[in-house]
Design an enzyme around this catalytic site. Structure first.
Site, PDB file in Angstrom:
ATOM      1  N   ARG A 204      -0.343  -6.184  -3.834  1.00 13.70           N
ATOM      2  CA  ARG A 204       0.384  -7.403  -3.449  1.00 13.70           C
ATOM      3  C   ARG A 204      -0.376  -8.683  -3.807  1.00 13.70           C
ATOM      4  NH1 ARG A 204       3.357  -4.066  -3.511  1.00 13.70           N
ATOM      5  NH2 ARG A 204       4.975  -3.459  -2.048  1.00 13.70           N
ATOM      6  N   SER A 252       8.864  -6.708   3.907  1.00 10.93           N
ATOM      7  CA  SER A 252       7.754  -6.248   4.752  1.00 10.93           C
ATOM      8  C   SER A 252       7.008  -7.473   5.267  1.00 10.93           C
ATOM      9  CB  SER A 252       6.778  -5.402   3.938  1.00 10.93           C
ATOM     10  OG  SER A 252       7.411  -4.233   3.486  1.00 10.93           O
ATOM     11  N   GLU A 323       1.963 -10.222   4.976  1.00 10.98           N
ATOM     12  CA  GLU A 323       2.247 -10.279   3.536  1.00 10.98           C
ATOM     13  C   GLU A 323       3.034 -11.559   3.253  1.00 10.98           C
ATOM     14  OE1 GLU A 323       4.089  -6.768   1.395  1.00 10.98           O
ATOM     15  OE2 GLU A 323       5.490  -8.328   0.812  1.00 10.98           O
TER      16      GLU A 323
HETATM   17  N1  EPU Z   1       7.189   4.554   8.742  1.00 15.46           N
HETATM   18  C1  EPU Z   1       7.278   4.835  10.086  1.00 15.46           C
HETATM   19  N2  EPU Z   1       7.970   3.987  10.888  1.00 15.46           N
HETATM   20  C2  EPU Z   1       8.598   2.885  10.401  1.00 15.46           C
HETATM   21  C3  EPU Z   1       8.510   2.592   9.024  1.00 15.46           C
HETATM   22  C4  EPU Z   1       7.799   3.435   8.209  1.00 15.46           C
HETATM   23  O1  EPU Z   1       6.719   5.813  10.558  1.00 15.46           O
HETATM   24  O2  EPU Z   1       9.215   2.164  11.203  1.00 15.46           O
HETATM   25  C5  EPU Z   1       6.463   5.465   7.871  1.00 15.46           C
HETATM   26  C6  EPU Z   1       7.375   6.150   6.854  1.00 15.46           C
HETATM   27  O3  EPU Z   1       7.967   7.279   7.370  1.00 15.46           O
HETATM   28  C7  EPU Z   1       6.422   6.442   5.720  1.00 15.46           C
HETATM   29  C8  EPU Z   1       5.409   5.298   5.787  1.00 15.46           C
HETATM   30  O4  EPU Z   1       5.542   4.733   7.083  1.00 15.46           O
HETATM   31  O5  EPU Z   1       5.735   7.625   5.952  1.00 15.46           O
HETATM   32  C9  EPU Z   1       5.662   4.226   4.707  1.00 15.46           C
HETATM   33  O6  EPU Z   1       6.957   3.667   4.932  1.00 15.46           O
HETATM   34  P1  EPU Z   1       7.902   3.220   3.721  1.00 15.46           P
HETATM   35  O7  EPU Z   1       8.122   4.365   2.797  1.00 15.46           O
HETATM   36  O8  EPU Z   1       9.094   2.579   4.329  1.00 15.46           O
HETATM   37  O9  EPU Z   1       7.052   2.177   2.912  1.00 15.46           O
HETATM   38  P2  EPU Z   1       6.248   0.903   3.386  1.00 15.46           P
HETATM   39  O10 EPU Z   1       4.834   1.147   3.069  1.00 15.46           O
HETATM   40  O11 EPU Z   1       6.600   0.509   4.784  1.00 15.46           O
HETATM   41  C10 EPU Z   1       6.389  -0.305   1.084  1.00 15.46           C
HETATM   42  C11 EPU Z   1       6.517  -1.754   0.662  1.00 15.46           C
HETATM   43  C12 EPU Z   1       7.991  -2.133   0.594  1.00 15.46           C
HETATM   44  C13 EPU Z   1       8.717  -1.187  -0.357  1.00 15.46           C
HETATM   45  C14 EPU Z   1       8.543   0.237   0.180  1.00 15.46           C
HETATM   46  C15 EPU Z   1       9.230   1.293  -0.679  1.00 15.46           C
HETATM   47  C16 EPU Z   1       4.553  -2.874   1.569  1.00 15.46           C
HETATM   48  C17 EPU Z   1       4.010  -3.750   2.648  1.00 15.46           C
HETATM   49  N3  EPU Z   1       5.845  -2.593   1.656  1.00 15.46           N
HETATM   50  O12 EPU Z   1       6.857  -0.219   2.426  1.00 15.46           O
HETATM   51  O13 EPU Z   1       8.045  -3.441   0.028  1.00 15.46           O
HETATM   52  O14 EPU Z   1      10.089  -1.517  -0.463  1.00 15.46           O
HETATM   53  O15 EPU Z   1       7.135   0.547   0.230  1.00 15.46           O
HETATM   54  O16 EPU Z   1       8.428   1.642  -1.738  1.00 15.46           O
HETATM   55  O17 EPU Z   1       3.804  -2.505   0.676  1.00 15.46           O
HETATM   56  C18 EPU Z   1       8.061  -5.728   0.574  1.00 15.46           C
HETATM   57  O18 EPU Z   1       6.941  -5.773   0.048  1.00 15.46           O
HETATM   58  O19 EPU Z   1       8.624  -6.745   1.067  1.00 15.46           O
HETATM   59  C19 EPU Z   1       8.726  -4.447   0.657  1.00 15.46           C
HETATM   60  C20 EPU Z   1       9.883  -4.293   1.279  1.00 15.46           C
END
Ligand code: EPU
Length: 333
Positions: A204, A252, A323
């Site tokens: 990021r 996020s 972020e």
């Molecule tokens: N999870 C939970 N509870 C929740 C949300 C997530 O347990 O309420 C767990 C999921 O089950 C998973 C892990 O956390 O095991 C990661 O969750 P997710 O796959 O939703 O990805 P993320 O890391 O929360 C990142 C990016 C998103 C992007 C998604 C999909 C960041 C901060 N966020 O989210 O980017 O869309 O991956 O690849 O890196 C953004 O940057 O604005 C954004 C939306």
């Protein structure tokens, strides 16, 4: 005389009210910037209209530069007058304070959004895109042209400029994997091109100084099957709709910690999903989305941010870093 006669009392009051809300430096700006800017300046604009969060106070002045030359001239003039300024992109990753933004807010407009093929060899295609283009328009354009590489970005809101600087990413892909070079401008209005190898992309972040602006990027894409690219984009958007809330947000809110559990998981385990302060709420669908339920102020969102940070820190010893870019708050820009 005719113009005066045709102006109603109400219109006169409105004009006077608008003039009153101009900052003290407005006349000075208009007089002094004559060599640098003859375009439009919008005074006292509600920033809620320009952000996906839909919150925030007024920007004292907004200017939409439509070319590198215009931006360069503006920066030279603004520096001379010593007025604070900042550049914002598509408004999808910022939270603006209720007190609004002092000085000049620059936004790359839709007119600064050209997409052009600048090179092609053996199925590899270089596409140059100006910073004001929305990422959504670029992804759609690529799909229509049968160009593969940016499918991961389907559904990411915001502008290309913001995506270049934030190293926007999802589903294992990010901008750093497809960027070949970026045209950058410094705060003095001077431009240069940086090749991918000279950039220090990280999670990021593009690793450059905060004052540097990305004005255009060249993306390295591959010729592919149009139908397959469209299908991949459709799947990416569907996954996003399934896992992430659609209410007003900045995407996020926090960065994921460098190791261990994701921010969303930590927030869920801390029992914060559904937690509400004023009109701000931790999404029930995904813990890392702090949403505006419709009536949130920036203050509500900041209070919720602090509550999430302190609760997660107490329970897991992890300090979540936003972020989202905070604008207009003490210590920010
Ligand atoms: N999870 C939970 N509870 C929740 C949300 C997530 O347990 O309420 C767990 C999921 O089950 C998973 C892990 O956390 O095991 C990661 O969750 P997710 O796959 O939703 O990805 P993320 O890391 O929360 C990142 C990016 C998103 C992007 C998604 C999909 C960041 C901060 N966020 O989210 O980017 O869309 O991956 O690849 O890196 C953004 O940057 O604005 C954004 C939306």
């Amino acid at each position: 005389m005719a113009a005066v006669a045709m102006t109603t009392w109400h219109e006169n009051m409105a004009v006077e009210a608008a003039a009153e809300t101009r900052p003290a430096w407005a006349d000075y700006f208009n007089d002094e910037m004559i060599d640098f800017w003859l375009g439009e300046v919008l005074w006292n604009q509600d920033m809620a209209k320009f952000t996906s969060y839909g919150v925030g106070g007024c920007a004292e002045a907004i200017i939409w530069p439509a070319s590198v030359r215009e931006l360069s001239l503006l920066l030279k003039g603004i520096r001379r007058l010593n007025i604070p300024w900042r550049l914002v992109g598509g408004g999808s990753n910022i939270l603006v304070a209720d007190e609004g933004l002092k000085g000049i807010t620059l936004i790359f407009g839709k007119r600064f959004a050209t997409i052009e093929v600048v090179g092609e060899k053996d199925g590899l295609v270089d596409v140059r895109v100006e910073a004001g283009c929305s990422l959504a328009r670029l992804v759609n354009w690529c799909a229509e042209q049968g160009l593969s590489g940016l499918e991961f970005a389907a559904g990411i809101p915001g502008s290309v400029g913001g995506a270049l600087v934030m190293n926007a990413g999802a589903w294992g892909g990010d901008i750093s994997q497809v960027i070949r070079s970026i045209t950058v401008m410094d705060e003095y209005g001077e431009c240069c091109d940086k090749e991918a190898g000279q950039l220090h992309y990280g999670y990021r972040s593009w690793g450059e100084d905060a004052g540097l602006i990305a004005v255009a990027g060249v993306f390295g894409l591959q010729r592919g099957d149009k139908a397959a690219i469209k299908e991949k984009c459709r799947k990416v958007v569907a996954a996003r709709m399934k896992q992430q809330p659609q209410e007003a947000s900045c995407g996020s809110f926090f960065k994921n910690p460098p190791q261990g559990r994701s921010a969303g998981e930590l927030i869920e385990l801390a029992g914060l999903k559904g937690k509400r302060l004023g009109g701000a709420m931790v999404s029930e669908k995904h813990g890392n989305f702090l949403i505006n339920t419709g009536s949130a102020t920036a203050h509500d969102l900041i209070r919720l941010m602090h509550l999430v940070q302190s609760t997660v820190n107490e329970k897991f010893g992890v300090l979540l870093e936003p972020e989202v870019r905070l604008l207009g708050f003490a210590g920010g820009n």
